[in-house]
Design a protein around this motif. Sequence first.
Motif, PDB file in Angstrom:
ATOM      1  N   ARG A   9       0.863  -1.182   0.000  1.00 49.97           N
ATOM      2  CA  ARG A   9       0.000   0.000   0.000  1.00 49.97           C
ATOM      3  C   ARG A   9       0.899   1.231   0.000  1.00 49.97           C
ATOM      4  NH1 ARG A   9      -5.191  -1.904   0.871  1.00 49.97           N
ATOM      5  NH2 ARG A   9      -6.023   0.191   0.768  1.00 49.97           N
ATOM      6  N   CYS A  10       0.375   2.293  -0.551  1.00 51.25           N
ATOM      7  CA  CYS A  10       1.127   3.550  -0.599  1.00 51.25           C
ATOM      8  C   CYS A  10       1.348   4.079   0.820  1.00 51.25           C
ATOM      9  CB  CYS A  10       0.379   4.572  -1.431  1.00 51.25           C
ATOM     10  SG  CYS A  10       1.201   6.173  -1.461  1.00 51.25           S
ATOM     11  N   SER A  11       2.564   4.536   1.070  1.00 51.89           N
ATOM     12  CA  SER A  11       2.890   5.081   2.384  1.00 51.89           C
ATOM     13  C   SER A  11       2.227   6.432   2.629  1.00 51.89           C
ATOM     14  CB  SER A  11       4.405   5.223   2.524  1.00 51.89           C
ATOM     15  OG  SER A  11       4.898   6.107   1.525  1.00 51.89           O
ATOM     16  N   ALA A  12       1.776   7.094   1.555  1.00 51.94           N
ATOM     17  CA  ALA A  12       1.177   8.425   1.712  1.00 51.94           C
ATOM     18  C   ALA A  12      -0.348   8.400   1.576  1.00 51.94           C
ATOM     19  CB  ALA A  12       1.761   9.381   0.680  1.00 51.94           C
ATOM     20  N   CYS A  13      -0.875   7.770   0.516  1.00 55.20           N
ATOM     21  CA  CYS A  13      -2.322   7.848   0.257  1.00 55.20           C
ATOM     22  C   CYS A  13      -3.039   6.516   0.461  1.00 55.20           C
ATOM     23  CB  CYS A  13      -2.586   8.393  -1.141  1.00 55.20           C
ATOM     24  SG  CYS A  13      -2.200   7.228  -2.480  1.00 55.20           S
ATOM     25  N   ASP A  14      -2.304   5.463   0.827  1.00 54.08           N
ATOM     26  CA  ASP A  14      -2.870   4.151   1.161  1.00 54.08           C
ATOM     27  C   ASP A  14      -3.468   3.408  -0.039  1.00 54.08           C
ATOM     28  OD1 ASP A  14      -2.979   2.366   3.355  1.00 54.08           O
ATOM     29  OD2 ASP A  14      -5.156   2.644   3.465  1.00 54.08           O
ATOM     30  N   THR A  15      -3.157   3.849  -1.250  1.00 52.94           N
ATOM     31  CA  THR A  15      -3.632   3.140  -2.439  1.00 52.94           C
ATOM     32  C   THR A  15      -2.962   1.766  -2.494  1.00 52.94           C
ATOM     33  OG1 THR A  15      -3.968   5.186  -3.670  1.00 52.94           O
ATOM     34  CG2 THR A  15      -3.665   3.174  -4.977  1.00 52.94           C
ATOM     35  N   PRO A  16      -3.759   0.690  -2.710  1.00 53.49           N
ATOM     36  CA  PRO A  16      -3.140  -0.636  -2.822  1.00 53.49           C
ATOM     37  C   PRO A  16      -2.368  -0.768  -4.132  1.00 53.49           C
ATOM     38  CG  PRO A  16      -5.502  -0.777  -3.157  1.00 53.49           C
ATOM     39  CD  PRO A  16      -5.207   0.646  -2.795  1.00 53.49           C
ATOM     40  N   LEU A  24       6.768   2.642  -7.182  1.00 53.55           N
ATOM     41  CA  LEU A  24       6.144   3.763  -6.489  1.00 53.55           C
ATOM     42  C   LEU A  24       4.639   3.734  -6.707  1.00 53.55           C
ATOM     43  CD1 LEU A  24       8.720   6.532  -7.484  1.00 53.55           C
ATOM     44  CD2 LEU A  24       8.621   5.225  -5.343  1.00 53.55           C
ATOM     45  N   CYS A  25       3.911   4.452  -5.878  1.00 54.94           N
ATOM     46  CA  CYS A  25       2.458   4.531  -5.967  1.00 54.94           C
ATOM     47  C   CYS A  25       2.056   5.113  -7.319  1.00 54.94           C
ATOM     48  CB  CYS A  25       1.919   5.396  -4.836  1.00 54.94           C
ATOM     49  SG  CYS A  25       0.143   5.686  -4.910  1.00 54.94           S
ATOM     50  N   THR A  26       1.109   4.452  -7.978  1.00 60.11           N
ATOM     51  CA  THR A  26       0.649   4.941  -9.286  1.00 60.11           C
ATOM     52  C   THR A  26      -0.235   6.180  -9.137  1.00 60.11           C
ATOM     53  OG1 THR A  26      -1.198   3.392  -9.201  1.00 60.11           O
ATOM     54  CG2 THR A  26       0.783   2.685 -10.398  1.00 60.11           C
ATOM     55  N   ALA A  27      -0.780   6.409  -7.942  1.00 58.06           N
ATOM     56  CA  ALA A  27      -1.657   7.561  -7.733  1.00 58.06           C
ATOM     57  C   ALA A  27      -0.890   8.829  -7.367  1.00 58.06           C
ATOM     58  CB  ALA A  27      -2.687   7.250  -6.642  1.00 58.06           C
ATOM     59  N   CYS A  28       0.158   8.688  -6.510  1.00 60.91           N
ATOM     60  CA  CYS A  28       0.829   9.901  -6.022  1.00 60.91           C
ATOM     61  C   CYS A  28       2.363   9.845  -6.119  1.00 60.91           C
ATOM     62  CB  CYS A  28       0.398  10.207  -4.592  1.00 60.91           C
ATOM     63  SG  CYS A  28       1.093   9.088  -3.365  1.00 60.91           S
ATOM     64  N   GLY A  29       2.914   8.691  -6.505  1.00 62.37           N
ATOM     65  CA  GLY A  29       4.355   8.606  -6.705  1.00 62.37           C
ATOM     66  C   GLY A  29       5.185   8.388  -5.457  1.00 62.37           C
TER      67      GLY A  29
HETATM   68 ZN   LIG Z   1      -0.026   7.153  -3.119  1.00 64.12          ZN
END
Ligand SMILES: [Zn+2]
Length: 127
Positions: A9-16, A24-29
């Motif tokens: 899960r994203c460490s910042a926005c919790d996106t799986p 890196l997170c595809t939503a926020c990087g």
């Molecule tokens: Zn994220």
Amino acid sequence: MTTATWTLRCSACDTPAAITRPSLCTACGQPLFARYAPVGRDTALLSRWDMWRYAPFMALLDGEAPVTLGEGLTPMIESPALAQAMGVRRLWIKDEAQNPTASFKARGMSAAVTRARAEGYPGIVVP
Ligand SMILES: [Zn+2]
């Protein structure tokens, strides 16, 4: 190894994120973190004497074999003189110089190289 008991899960926005090809997170990087499901008391350590003894509790994929030089399980050394100098009753030092590379960084690199190999990367560059 074991069936995955973890997710990313994203460490910042919790996106799986998918557990293969993590980056890196595809939503926020931002970086991804592993989230672990509780394991039962009957989950056994492996019968080996390195950090991979704890493989049943680590973020590994099924069939992922460790790349290792024997990192981990370094000794704790009590230092009465340093304890006295610091004004504490007892003080222990983790002797990470006993790792094959003489560094605590060996643990993380063993895990990173294990994943890189499992993902089929031909090589990696590290500082
Ligand atoms: Zn994220």
